[in-house]
Design an enzyme around this catalytic site. Structure first.
Site, PDB file in Angstrom:
ATOM      1  N   SER A 181     -62.771  20.697   6.775  1.00 37.74           N
ATOM      2  CA  SER A 181     -62.946  19.522   7.154  1.00 37.74           C
ATOM      3  C   SER A 181     -63.765  18.323   6.867  1.00 37.74           C
ATOM      4  CB  SER A 181     -63.240  19.974   7.984  1.00 37.74           C
ATOM      5  OG  SER A 181     -63.564  19.351   9.278  1.00 37.74           O
ATOM      6  N   ASP A 205     -57.845  21.354   5.674  1.00 31.41           N
ATOM      7  CA  ASP A 205     -57.328  20.476   7.276  1.00 31.41           C
ATOM      8  C   ASP A 205     -58.840  19.298   7.549  1.00 31.41           C
ATOM      9  OD1 ASP A 205     -55.955  21.125   9.550  1.00 31.41           O
ATOM     10  OD2 ASP A 205     -57.467  22.224  10.827  1.00 31.41           O
ATOM     11  N   HIS A 275     -58.331  25.872  12.785  1.00 29.75           N
ATOM     12  CA  HIS A 275     -59.346  24.653  11.608  1.00 29.75           C
ATOM     13  C   HIS A 275     -59.742  26.008  10.563  1.00 29.75           C
ATOM     14  CE1 HIS A 275     -61.188  21.572  10.529  1.00 29.75           C
ATOM     15  NE2 HIS A 275     -62.161  21.313  11.034  1.00 29.75           N
TER      16      HIS A 275
END
Ligand SMILES: *[C@@H]1O[C@H](CO)[C@@H](O)[C@H](O)[C@H]1NC(C)=O
Ligand SMILES: *[C@@H]1O[C@H](CO)[C@@H](O)[C@H](O)[C@H]1NC(C)=O
Ligand SMILES: *[C@@H]1O[C@H](CO)[C@@H](O)[C@H](O)[C@H]1NC(C)=O
Length: 341
Positions: A181, A205, A275
């Site tokens: 992330s 991600d 996620h």
């Protein structure tokens, strides 16, 4: 409180528009005592932390922890050497390659997947595994603040890695960075500060808000110019994660979007289940050294893949992905461990 909110908004706006390169952000105190922002009219502003109310805001440099086979559970804290000094470490072994792992927003280095990846890597390989804890900056409910910090974190990682080269002669071609992330964006910056010369970056991600939405130029977000091989695993594409392909190889398990198998809608809201899947798939992939797990197929689209039109070019997703893979790859996973089919 009101003023504070207004500031947040301004920071947010500026972050959205912060697309101009700032020469001065190479200075040492950048990120720890000030930030450069750019407003709608593309005027530059210095956000000086000493002008801000200190309450409610947390600063701090990232912490670095080193794990090796000689200290798997007892991390050694590493400090970026001052001036031109050497890195001081008891456990660092210059014969071994470096892996760096970092977390994303609202997280820290003790999060389960960071520790599991570290454990798994050391079980299989003799490595210097470093984890980066930037939770002082990441654990801020104001996402834009954390997002703005990614560059500073990347800079610090680059500095530490440079000291590894200087002290132990470990070249950039033996460094591999893994981030989830916002952590993936921080790794992108680290790679950029190391002239795009590190061997590999895996973006799990990579964060979308304020990087892909709105779309920043490549020098402000992870993309394939940041390392010799950049592979990206998309599991919440278009929401929290990158929607488009920016790596040398982009992997789209189960189309790469939310509703990953085993992620019910309730959990999506509660713990952004999809996620997080990118990190979980990656962790599992370390266990398949033969390259048999997570076989992915190069294809133009999920639609074509689903219709069985792409069976020609395949490669594995995750740790053992071949660094000459190019393009978009699709695959399916199970809904519970083992995820690889
Ligand atoms: C920030 O403010 C402090 C105290 O007023 C000052 O010493 C420092 O130079 C300022 N930094 C920048 C980058 O303007
Ligand atoms: C350093 O790593 C090499 C190669 O993996 C190994 O042979 C050596 O024993 C290690 N040194 C120490 C002090 O653990
Ligand atoms: C597979 O690779 C070959 C050679 O690079 C290429 O011509 C072909 O279009 C690829 N197939 C797909 C489905 O991408």
């Amino acid at each position: 409180m009101l003023a504070w909110r207004r500031l947040t908004y301004v920071v947010f706006l500026c972050a959205c528009l912060g697309t101009i390169e700032c020469e001065d952000d190479t200075k040492d105190d950048y990120g720890s005592s000030w930030l450069m922002l750019v407003d709608e009219a593309f005027n530059r502003h210095v956000l000086n932390f000493s002008d801000l109310p200190s309450r409610g805001m947390r600063f701090g440099k990232p912490d670095f922890y080193l794990y090796t086979r000689n200290n798997r559970d007892d991390p050694e804290v590493l400090f970026i050497p001052k001036d031109d000094n050497c890195l001081k470490s008891v456990y660092f072994n210059g014969s071994n390659d470096i892996r760096v792992i970092t977390h994303g927003w609202m997280s820290d280095y003790q999060v389960g997947w960071v520790q599991s990846i570290k454990d798994s890597l050391l079980r299989h390989y003799d490595l210097n595994v470093m984890t980066v804890d930037w939770s002082h900056l990441a654990k801020n409910p104001l996402y834009p603040w954390s997002a703005l910090s990614a560059k500073f974190v990347g800079k610090q990682i680059a500095k530490l890695l440079d000291s590894c080269t200087k002290t132990y002669g470990v070249g950039r071609d033996r460094m591999y960075l893994i981030g989830h992330s916002l952590g993936a964006q921080a790794m992108g910056y680290a790679g950029r500060f190391l002239d795009g010369d590190v061997h590999r970056i895996t973006g799990l991600d990579p964060a979308r808000p304020l990087f892909e939405l709105p779309l920043l130029p490549i020098e402000f977000r992870l993309d394939k110019s940041d390392a010799h091989y950049v592979d990206i695993i998309h599991t919440c594409a278009g929401l929290f994660g990158y929607e488009d392909s920016y790596g040398h190889a982009d992997f789209y398990p189960n189309e790469g979007t939310t509703d990953q198998p085993g992620c019910p809608a309730k959990r999506e809201l509660l713990d952004s289940c999809s996620h997080g899947r990118a990190a979980i798939y990656f962790e599992e992939s370390i266990e398949y050294p033969s390259g048999n797990g997570f076989m992915a197929y190069r294809c133009d689209s999920w639609k074509k893949f689903k219709r069985g039109l792409c069976k020609e070019n395949k490669t594995t997703m995750g740790y053992h992905s071949s660094s000459d893979s190019r393009g978009d790859f699709y695959l399916r996973t199970n809904s519970a461990p083992p995820y690889a089919i």
